[in-house]
Design a protein around this motif. Sequence first.
Motif, PDB file in Angstrom:
ATOM      1  N   LEU A 216       0.851  -1.190   0.000  1.00  0.00           N
ATOM      2  CA  LEU A 216       0.000   0.000   0.000  1.00  0.00           C
ATOM      3  C   LEU A 216       0.884   1.236   0.000  1.00  0.00           C
ATOM      4  CD1 LEU A 216      -2.836   1.311   0.287  1.00  0.00           C
ATOM      5  CD2 LEU A 216      -2.525   1.171   2.771  1.00  0.00           C
ATOM      6  N   LEU A 217       0.689   2.125  -0.980  1.00  0.00           N
ATOM      7  CA  LEU A 217       1.429   3.374  -1.058  1.00  0.00           C
ATOM      8  C   LEU A 217       0.474   4.515  -0.716  1.00  0.00           C
ATOM      9  CD1 LEU A 217       3.523   2.951  -4.343  1.00  0.00           C
ATOM     10  CD2 LEU A 217       3.952   2.031  -2.061  1.00  0.00           C
ATOM     11  N   VAL A 218       0.809   5.292   0.310  1.00  0.00           N
ATOM     12  CA  VAL A 218      -0.041   6.385   0.777  1.00  0.00           C
ATOM     13  C   VAL A 218       0.629   7.704   0.410  1.00  0.00           C
ATOM     14  CG1 VAL A 218      -1.237   7.399   2.750  1.00  0.00           C
ATOM     15  CG2 VAL A 218      -0.853   4.917   2.676  1.00  0.00           C
ATOM     16  N   LEU A 219      -0.066   8.511  -0.414  1.00  0.00           N
ATOM     17  CA  LEU A 219       0.557   9.699  -1.000  1.00  0.00           C
ATOM     18  C   LEU A 219       0.205  10.991  -0.260  1.00  0.00           C
ATOM     19  CD1 LEU A 219       0.718   7.521  -3.243  1.00  0.00           C
ATOM     20  CD2 LEU A 219       0.124   9.297  -4.885  1.00  0.00           C
ATOM     21  N   GLY A 220      -0.906  11.015   0.465  1.00  0.00           N
ATOM     22  CA  GLY A 220      -1.453  12.272   0.955  1.00  0.00           C
ATOM     23  C   GLY A 220      -2.490  12.771  -0.039  1.00  0.00           C
ATOM     24  N   HIS A 221      -3.516  13.460   0.456  1.00  0.00           N
ATOM     25  CA  HIS A 221      -4.673  13.770  -0.381  1.00  0.00           C
ATOM     26  C   HIS A 221      -4.343  14.728  -1.528  1.00  0.00           C
ATOM     27  CE1 HIS A 221      -9.238  13.805  -0.437  1.00  0.00           C
ATOM     28  NE2 HIS A 221      -8.865  14.505  -1.495  1.00  0.00           N
ATOM     29  N   GLU A 222      -3.815  15.908  -1.207  1.00  0.00           N
ATOM     30  CA  GLU A 222      -3.539  16.898  -2.258  1.00  0.00           C
ATOM     31  C   GLU A 222      -2.596  16.346  -3.309  1.00  0.00           C
ATOM     32  OE1 GLU A 222      -5.389  19.716   0.593  1.00  0.00           O
ATOM     33  OE2 GLU A 222      -4.021  18.028   0.828  1.00  0.00           O
ATOM     34  N   GLY A 223      -1.508  15.747  -2.849  1.00  0.00           N
ATOM     35  CA  GLY A 223      -0.510  15.226  -3.778  1.00  0.00           C
ATOM     36  C   GLY A 223      -1.035  14.143  -4.684  1.00  0.00           C
TER      37      GLY A 223
END
Length: 261
Positions: free
Chosen positions: A219-226
Motif C-alpha cells: 500500500l502506497l499512501v501519498l497524501g490527499h492533495e498530492g
Amino acid sequence: MKASEIIEKVFTFGKDFHYETTCDTLKCGSPDKEVKKVAVTMNSTVDSIKEAVAWGADMMITHEPLYYNHMDEHSDESLETEKRAFLESTGMTVYRFHDHPHREKQDMIGKGEYIALQLDGTVSYPDIFALTRVNMNTPITPLELAKRIEDKLGIKYVRIAGVRDEKCTHISAMFGAPGDIIPELSRPETEIMIVGETIEWRCAEYARDAAALGRKKSLLVLGHEGSERAGMVYITEKFKELLPEIEFKYIECGEVYTYTR
C-alpha cells in the motif's frame, strides 16, 4: 460569458451519470457574473484564494470543499464564518467540480495522475468510483514506484506498508480519500495499491500482515492533495480546450503538511 454558462459547459464531463445528489454546486457569488478569467485549484485554501484574486480571477473552480465537510454545509462555527466572509469579499463566483470528473467514463483525476506518472502499462477505468487500474508492461517494485511518484508528482514522502522490493505488475489506484479500500486491496490480482489517504489501523495493517504472511501486497499512501492535483492540472488543460475564449489558470494549493526535514 456568465459563470453559469461556463459551468454548463464543464459539466458535460461526467454528464451521463445520474446524480441524485451532488456536491458540484454554486458555493459563493452570482451565477450571472461575467467571467473572463477562471482559477482552478485542487483545494480552495485561504492562500490559493488570495493567489486567484491577485491573478484577477472572476471565478474559481475547486475540487475539494471549502468548509471541511463533503457537501459544503456551512455552519456558524467561527472559522467557517470567517472564511465565508473572506471569500465573499473577493467578489469571485465559486463552483465545485468533484463528482463530474470522477464520473467521466475515464476518471479524469485518475487519467491526469496516470499521464503525469508516465507509467509504461495498460490502464483501465472500472465502473467503481475513482478507481484506476494499471497493468505494467515492465514489472516495478513498490519502492521504485514510490520514488517515481515522489519525483513525478512532487510529493515529499510516500509511505509504504507491506512489501517494498518485490517486482509487481498489477497496480490499483484510488486517489484522494476513498475510505475503505480493502475490497480492492484484497483482490488476488492487486499487488500495489495507491491511495491518497486511508484508514491506517485497517488498510495499512492489512497490507503489512499480508506481506508478513507471504502475499505480494503493498500500500502506497501519498497524501490527499498530492494524489489528485495532477488530475486537476490535466482538467485545467481540458477546460482550456473546451472554452478557448476564457482564460484558465491552475492555482497550486500545496500539500497540507510540513515536515521536520
